[in-house]
Structure formats: structure tokens, C-alpha cells
Design an enzyme around this catalytic site. Structure first.
Site, PDB file in Angstrom:
ATOM      1  N   TRP A   1       0.839  -1.215   0.000  1.00  0.00           N
ATOM      2  CA  TRP A   1       0.000   0.000   0.000  1.00  0.00           C
ATOM      3  C   TRP A   1       0.864   1.251   0.000  1.00  0.00           C
ATOM      4  CZ3 TRP A   1      -0.225   4.033   3.520  1.00  0.00           C
ATOM      5  CH2 TRP A   1      -1.323   4.916   3.400  1.00  0.00           C
ATOM      6  N   HIS A   2       2.015   1.162   0.683  1.00  0.00           N
ATOM      7  CA  HIS A   2       2.880   2.333   0.792  1.00  0.00           C
ATOM      8  C   HIS A   2       3.509   2.719  -0.535  1.00  0.00           C
ATOM      9  CE1 HIS A   2       2.538   1.660   5.114  1.00  0.00           C
ATOM     10  NE2 HIS A   2       2.969   2.892   5.257  1.00  0.00           N
ATOM     11  N   GLY A   3       3.704   1.766  -1.385  1.00  0.00           N
ATOM     12  CA  GLY A   3       4.304   2.123  -2.666  1.00  0.00           C
ATOM     13  C   GLY A   3       4.456   0.936  -3.571  1.00  0.00           C
TER      14      GLY A   3
END
Lengths: 468, 363
Positions: free
Chosen positions: A321-323
Site C-alpha cells: 500500500w505504501h508504494g
């Protein structure tokens, strides 16, 4: 528009002025809604359609799910919301990641797949999760749907938390829209105070640390082991100050406008185990992952082995989700495995009453171990590639020679952070708290603001979590 | 309500005072420029300036912008340069002129005292213009040393230079700038001097960052945007490379040599400080892209009677021996920016060695 820009000061002053003058709650909400759309369009007006689309789909889906009793139709409507929101997120954020990963596999076979020219819309990871939580909570019959389209639109687009959180739950925010919010001096003072704290953390600490951190992480083979450790610790502080600073500014702005958002950070670096760390770090995300991913996967209801699998899977997806990069997956994997190990260890240490308690010495060891693991995790989180991350770790643990760089500012910040956290651990926070009753509070708050402005680093440093 | 407003106003002013107390120890001095009729150039006025944003140093400037102690009783060696010679980033005792004096004094050689005349933004064309003026004021100048921190300062059609520009269209020549570049108003200068005296650098910093468009400052209030995005970014070309154009380095070296030989009968030595070694792209770079041009120009200068000291090898050898880079500071980025204490020491050492090896030219 960023919170640390002068344009935001002008914008917010106008919005607050209008809210203050207009006493009718409905008109206040219209003003906030239009302001929020302007705030987002300031970055790129072309992507306003995405927020509007997400708002429309989830508003109507929410109403349909609530009205429908038949399970298959409820599932269908929920699926529409999931497919639309996750589809949007996948296309804009992960499409090129999977294309590039596929390309790496196919190119030895002589097949070339080129990536698409896609702009990542700011805040998409946040507002899609926010609207998904709304439809899922309706599906679970935890909340009733919102019957006012503009209220729902404001819930999705409320500018203080739109682009980088905190991820707000409908159950916490929508009730606040139903009644006219009180605007008083106390609320303004504490909102302003929190905004300034956040501004100081972001501009004075995080952005200035970035000058050091970026250079070391970009050139890991050049610097010696001690410099690498300082850089990684500095990055731990940078990302904490950057993100918690942004959250503080978001929460402070919302508070001034009359709305309450939950705290998003609670001194994560005093956690003495990884579970406690995740109760303190990015609280809105970790609770979202727990409620909408970990629990639906089965949580701890299917026995210990599946508990560990669910933990690891949740954290892997949380990392992603962060990247769109394998470094984030690695980072998530480290935390997932550590959480699983801790779960197992906790189970072993439970006494006959089923309680888990540690001596002070073990808590200290736990803190040291937690911080080492979190720090190593940040190496992957920050590095541009997994290879560079391992190169960095090699320089931290094995090949220690290189150029030394002991930045006085970085060392000072590390020492100050240690002191700040010691104050919290020893329970002295109330002595240093700048409350409205203390006459010197406002002087010190304004001084922090001045120092941040005077030492504003040259060159643009976006919020780290903007890219998510 | 009135009491709250009064409280805010009182706290506002108290906070400014507190911020001033905290910050003035960490801010750079304001370094104004004043017009000096005797040298016909803008110089730093006499005083002591401290610099903390890059490096950490105190610089005492005397009359006519001279740094160091001028002595009438011995021959003088003058260091000319831009911010590399002005060197606000290091203490006076660590600057190249002090290091040269220290090293030279230990030798059994005729006495020689060095001073610096440096100011940020100057280029080679300026020294051509300034040298005769200073020789008139300081008749016992024996050697001129021109320190080059940026190779572009040798080339025509650049943005640098204050009093004189080096142009090549249609032919290579030095062109005096009338009025001198970056002319400042007397009022601005008076205000800067007053702010310096009262230690109110903070006021200048705020004014500069909010209103003034220096190349490294944002002039925040001038660049406000309220229209919706996206904003099309202008692609900035690499200024240093685009301004190079096609150059005949042999001709450039001959031009400089001819003009400096004409403007002074004292020996002139160019000292070139390369950008290497530097941290670049994950590794240490030891060879400059333009090292070949530097080598060519060095030979051409020597052939035309102008000394040339290339510090590439001493810088690299120093790094291998000490693992320290000659440019950059702990409070900026190692390897980038101005010369640090090590860099100044190496310049002085290389110059001493060069002069001893070419003794007859200078004594």
C-alpha cells in the site's frame, strides 16, 4: 497545496473566516466542500473526477447495500465498491509496477512490455481506503448510510485529511457533520498549537534531516558504517516527524474548523515490542488493516498457524500500500514476520491466568530489539531498490570503511529526540505541555513557528507520505 | 475578546524576541557591498563576518575588501578569487593566505606575505580590471595568484563577473560593465550595515526569503500561485554545460595570458581547484569531465608566461591518505561546495611547492 506553503495560510484564513462568519451549518458544509475540491484541484484539477467518481459510486452503493436484504445483492453492491476503488488504486498506482515486474521476467524470452505513462493522483491510497471502510461498515451493519450526498462528499474530500490522512472512519466523522460545530477560542488555541507542532516537525526537523539522509542513502557504498547508522536513525526520525507532523497539521486544521480527527501517532519509538509499535505508528492505517484485512482473512480465529499467515499477509499488503516497489513489500514482510514471531513468543510467556507481563529488564531488551528491527525495516522502506538496501546493510554491519560525515544538526536532533522520548517514558509530559492556562504557552508556540520559518530549508521537500 | 487579542499581540512580540535570541547565534552575518572609489569596485566593508550555513568561520575584512594583514615591509602575494578566496566558510587562520604565510615562514626563503582579495561572484575578467587599481594602492605586490573554483570562470559569455565581462562575440575581449553589475542602493547598504551592527540578521533573512529572488532563494511572496494545477514545469537545461558552447581553449588561454601580461608586470599564477574528488552517483569520482581541457589550458598558460597549478592530483592524493574531501563541510554535503580547511591547506601547499620549483620566475 501543501500545509507548509504560504498559499495554504491564505487559503485557510479565508476558509476559516467564512466558516466563522456563516452560522448556518449547511452553508458551512458547502463552503468546506468547495474548499476541499479547490484544495485538491490546486494540485491537478483533472483528477477531481476521480474523487467525484469514488464519492458517487460509494454513496449510491452504500444506500443500496443498506436497503437490500438479499445476501447476493449485498455482495454484488459491495463488490462494485471494491472493484471500483481497488481498480482505480491498482490502475494508477500498481499498473506500472506489475508491468515492470512482468517485463523483468519476459525480457529474457525476447518479449518487451513497456510501462504506461500514468500520473499517480495525490492521496488516492487514502481516500479509496476511506470510502471502502464506509461501504464495508454498512455491509457489516455497523453503520447506517449517509443520506445527504454533500455530507458524504465532504467526508470523502475534507481537505485537512484528504491527501495524506489520517484515514477517517465514517462512524467518527459523519455524526460530526450533523450538528453545527462550536468554534471557540479553546478549540482554536489547541488546533493552532497542534498545527505549529506539526509544522515545526516537518519543516525544521524532517526537511533538514532529508538533506543529510538523501545524500547518504543515494551513495551507500561511499560512507562508513557509523555514518550509515546515523543516517538510518536520522531517517527514522525524519519519516516520523514528516508523517506525524503532517498528521498534526491535518488534525490541528480540522480542530480549528470545529472537527475532531483521531490521533495518528503516539510516540511509536517508545514501543517495547512490535505489536505496541503498530498500536502507536500510523494508527489509522494499522487499525484499518486490522479491521478490513486481517480480521476478514480470519484473524486469530483459525488457530496459531493461520494467525501467523494472516499477520504476514496483512503486513505484506500493507507494505505494498505504501508504494509500488519491492522495497515496500520487503519492509512489510519484515514487520509481518516479526509480528508473527512476537505472537508466538507472547503465547509462550503467558502465565496460567493468560496474562503477559515482562520485567523492566526484559522490556528494555524488547525495546532495543524492536528499535533495531524497525530501523532495519526503514532501510528497505527508504532505499530505491532491494539491492541498494542490502548494500546499505552491508555497510552498516560488515564493510564499515568509508567517508565519515557527522552532521552537527543531525546529531543534535537525535539527542533531542532521545530526550523528548525520555520525558514521555518517565511521565513528565504534563510539566512540558503548553496548555492554554499557562501564559507562556503562546510565546513558545509562536517561537517554534518563527524558528521554522527562519530556518525553512531552501528547495522543495514534499511530504514523504504524499507519494502514497 | 479584547484581552485575548492583547495577549496574542504581546506574545507575538515576545516570541520574536525569543526567536531572535535563539537564532542569531546560528545565522550568517549580512555581508553588504560598498562602492570603493579607490579601487573602482564594490567591496566588502571593513568588519568581522561570521558564516554558519556552510562551514563555520569568522572573517575579518580590512580596507578595500582585503582579508589578511597587509605589510608594507615585505613583498606581497595576493590571492584573487570569488567566494573560494573570500572563504567566509572557514576561519581566517585556516584560509589559504594564512596557510601560505605559515608554510612559507618555515622555509629559508625571502620574506613573502600573502593577503586575499576575494568576493562572491567574481570571475577572471574582474581581476584583469581590479589588479592595476590594487597595484596602485599596494605597490609592493610581488605575485598575483588567481584561484579558480569553477572552470567556467575562465570561459567567455558566462553569467559570472561583476566589474568586467569576458565576451567572445564577435571577438574575444574584456568589456567593463557600466554601471557595475549588482549595483546596490545606498539605502540598502546602510540598512544591511545597521542590521549587522544590531545583530538583526534574522530580519534580513526573513526579508530576503520572502521578497528577494536570489538564485538560491525562493522569494516566496513573489511566486505565489492560487490557480488550479497542474503547473507545467520548465525544463531547466544544465546551465554550466549549455553556456560552454564551442570553445577554443588554446585561444582562451592565450587571450588571458596576453591580457594579464599586459595589465601587470608581476608574475601571475592561476590555481585551479577541480571539483573532484566528489561523491557522484553512488561512488567517488576522481576524474573531471573536462580534465583534458584543463590540461590543455595549463600548457598554453605556461607557454605564454603565466603559471598554472592544477590541484587535481593533490586533492586526490589527500583523499586517499585521509579519506577527507577538500570541498564541503559537515553542515552541508561533503565533496560539494566551497573549499574546507583541508582544501585551503592544499592550495597553499601546492602554491608553495610550485613557487619553489619555479623560483627564478618569482625572485
Amino acid at each position: 497545496m501543501l500545509f507548509n506553503q504560504i498559499e495554504f495560510v491564505v487559503f485557510f484564513t479565508i476558509v476559516f473566516g467564512l466558516i466563522f462568519v456563516v452560522s448556518n451549518n449547511r452553508w458551512r458544509k458547502y463552503i468546506l466542500l468547495l474548499s476541499s475540491y479547490y484544495f485538491y484541484g490546486y494540485w491537478d484539477w483533472r483528477f477531481l473526477g476521480l474523487i467525484l467518481g469514488s464519492t458517487l459510486v460509494d454513496y449510491f452503493v452504500g444506500l443500496r447495500i443498506y436497503k437490500t436484504e438479499k445476501r447476493q445483492y449485498r455482495n454484488l453492491f459491495l463488490s462494485i465498491s471494491l472493484v471500483f476503488n481497488l481498480g482505480m488504486l491498482f490502475f494508477f498506482k500498481y499498473c506500472n509496477f506489475f508491468i515492470d515486474s512482468l517485463s523483468a521476467v519476459l525480457s529474457p524470452l525476447g518479449l518487451n512490455v513497456s510501462s504506461l505513462n500514468i500520473i499517480l493522483p495525490v492521496g488516492i491510497s487514502f481516500y479509496t481506503f476511506q470510502t471502502l471502510s464506509y461501504t464495508i461498515d454498512i455491509y457489516r451493519r455497523r453503520i447506517k448510510p449517509c443520506h445527504h450526498f454533500f455530507d458524504f462528499g465532504l467526508f470523502v474530500s475534507f481537505f485537512p485529511q484528504l491527501v495524506a490522512g489520517p484515514i477517517v472512519r465514517a462512524s467518527e466523522f459523519l455524526p460530526q457533520l450533523e450538528t453545527k460545530r462550536t468554534l471557540n477560542y479553546t478549540r482554536f488555541f489547541y488546533g493552532f498549537r497542534q498545527f505549529v507542532y506539526g509544522f515545526f516537525k516537518k519543516v525544521f526537523i524532517a526537511d533538514r534531516l532529508a538533506l543529510f539522509v538523501d545524500h547518504v542513502f543515494d551513495n551507500p557504498s561511499v560512507f562508513d558504517g557509523l555514518t550509515m547508522w546515523i543516517a538510518v536513525i536520522a531517517y527514522s526520525i525524519q519519516i516520523y516527524c514528516d508523517f506525524s507532523g503532517y498528521s498534526d497539521m491535518a488534525i490541528g486544521s480540522a480542530r480549528i474548523l470545529g472537527y475532531d480527527l483521531n490521533r495518528n501517532f503516539n510516540f511509536p519509538y517508545i514501543a517495547n515490542n512490535i505489536e505496541d509499535f503498530w498500536r502507536r505508528w500510523h494508527i489509522s492505517l494499522s487499525s484499518w488493516l486490522r479491521d478490513y484485512l486481517y480480521i476478514p482473512l480470519g484473524g486469530n480465529r483459525k488457530g496459531p498457524k493461520w494467525t501467523y499467515v494472516n499477520l504476514i499477509l496483512t503486513m505484506l499488503l500493507g507494505g505494498l500500500w505504501h508504494g509500488a516497489s519491492w522495497t515496500f513489500v520487503f519492509w512489510g514482510g519484515i514487520h509481518g514476520v516479526t509480528l508473527a514471531i512476537f505472537k508466538y513468543y507472547k503465547g509462550l510467556l503467558r502465565d496460567r491466568k493468560g496474562e503477559y507481563a515482562l520485567s523492566a529488564q526484559r522490556k528494555l531488551y524488547g525495546w532495543i530489539l524492536t528499535m533495531v528491527i524497525v530501523t532495519i525495516g526503514w532501510v528497505f522502506f527508504r532505499s530505491k531498490s532491494v539491492e541498494l538496501a542490502f548494500e546499505m546493510l552491508e555497510h552498516m554491519f560488515v564493510n564499515l570503511s568509508g567517508i565519515s560525515w557527522f552532521s552537527p544538526f543531525v546529531i543534535s536532533v537525535i539527542l533531542l529526540m532521545i530526550l523528548r522520548h525520555l520525558i514521555v517514558v518517565m511521565g513528565f509530559t504534563q510539566h512540558f505541555d503548553l496548555t492554554i492556562e499557562k501564559r507562556h504557552s503562546l510565546i513558545l508556540i509562536l517561537t517554534l513557528l518563527w524558528i521554522s520559518i527562519i530556518f525553512y530549508p531552501k528547495g522543495f521537500q514534499p511530504f514523504t507520505y504524499f507519494q502514497f | 475578546m479584547i484581552n485575548k487579542i492583547k495577549h496574542w499581540i504581546a506574545c507575538f512580540f515576545c516570541s520574536i524576541l525569543l526567536a531572535w535570541l535563539i537564532t542569531f547565534y546560528f545565522l550568517d552575518s549580512i555581508v553588504p557591498w560598498v562602492w570603493d572609489d579607490q579601487v573602482r569596485s564594490y567591496v566588502n566593508p571593513p568588519g568581522t563576518y561570521v558564516w554558519k550555513s556552510e562551514g563555520w568561520g569568522a572573517t575579518t575584512v580590512g580596507h578595500h575588501g582585503v582579508i589578511g594583514k597587509y605589510r608594507l615591509d615585505v613583498k606581497q602575494l595576493v590571492f584573487w578569487g570569488d567566494s573560494f578566496v573570500e572563504a567566509l566558510h572557514v576561519d581566517d587562520r585556516d584560509k589559504m593566505f594564512s596557510q601560505f604565510n605559515l608554510q612559507w615562514s618555515k622555509l629559508d626563503q625571502p620574506s613573502l606575505n600573502s593577503i586575499s582579495v576575494g568576493r562572491s561572484g567574481k570571475a577572471v575578467a574582474d581581476y584583469y580590471f581590479n589588479i592595476p587599481e590594487y597595484e596602485r594602492l599596494y605597490p609592493n605586490v610581488a605575485v598575483h595568484v588567481i584561484v579558480i573554483g569553477n572552470f567556467n570562470d575562465l570561459l567567455p559569455n558566462q553569467d559570472s563577473g561583476h566589474d568586467c565581462q569576458f565576451v567572445s562575440d564577435p571577438t574575444m575581449r574584456f568589456v567593463p560593465v557600466e554601471p557595475p553589475k549588482q549595483k546596490v542602493s545606498k539605502l540598502t547598504t546602510r540598512i544591511k550595515l545597521l542590521l549587522n551592527r544590531l545583530n538583526l540578521q534574522v530580519a534580513w533573512v526573513l526579508y530576503r526569503d520572502l521578497f528577494i529572488d536570489y538564485k538560491s532563494h525562493s522569494a516566496v511572496l513573489k511566486n505565489l500561485r492560487f490557480n488550479l494545477g497542474p503547473v507545467e514545469k520548465e525544463i531547466e537545461s544544465d546551465a554550466s554545460e549549455s553556456k560552454l558552447g564551442k570553445n577554443n581553449y588554446k585561444e582562451i588561454a592565450r587571450f588571458h595570458a596576453a591580457h594579464f601580461n599586459k595589465v601587470t608586470d608581476k608574475p601571475v599564477i592561476f590555481v585551479y581547484c577541480p571539483t573532484v574528488p566528489v561523491i557522484n552517483d553512488g561512488d567517488i569520482q576522481f576524474v573531471e569531465n573536462r580534465f583534458r581541457f584543463v590540461k590543455e589550458m595549463a600548457l598554453d598558460f605556461e607557454d605564454n608566461g603565466i603559471g598554472f597549478v592544477d590541484l587535481s592530483l593533490p586533492f586526490i592524493q589527500h583523499f586517499h591518505k585521509t579519506k577527507r574531501l577538500p570541498r564541503g563541510f559537515t553542515n552541508t554535503i561533503p565533496g560539494k561546495g566551497h573549499l574546507n580547511k583541508d582544501g585551503h591547506y592544499l592550495v597553499a601547499k601546492a602554491l608553495v611547492e610550485y613557487m619553489l620549483n619555479n623560483y627564478e620566475s618569482y625572485f
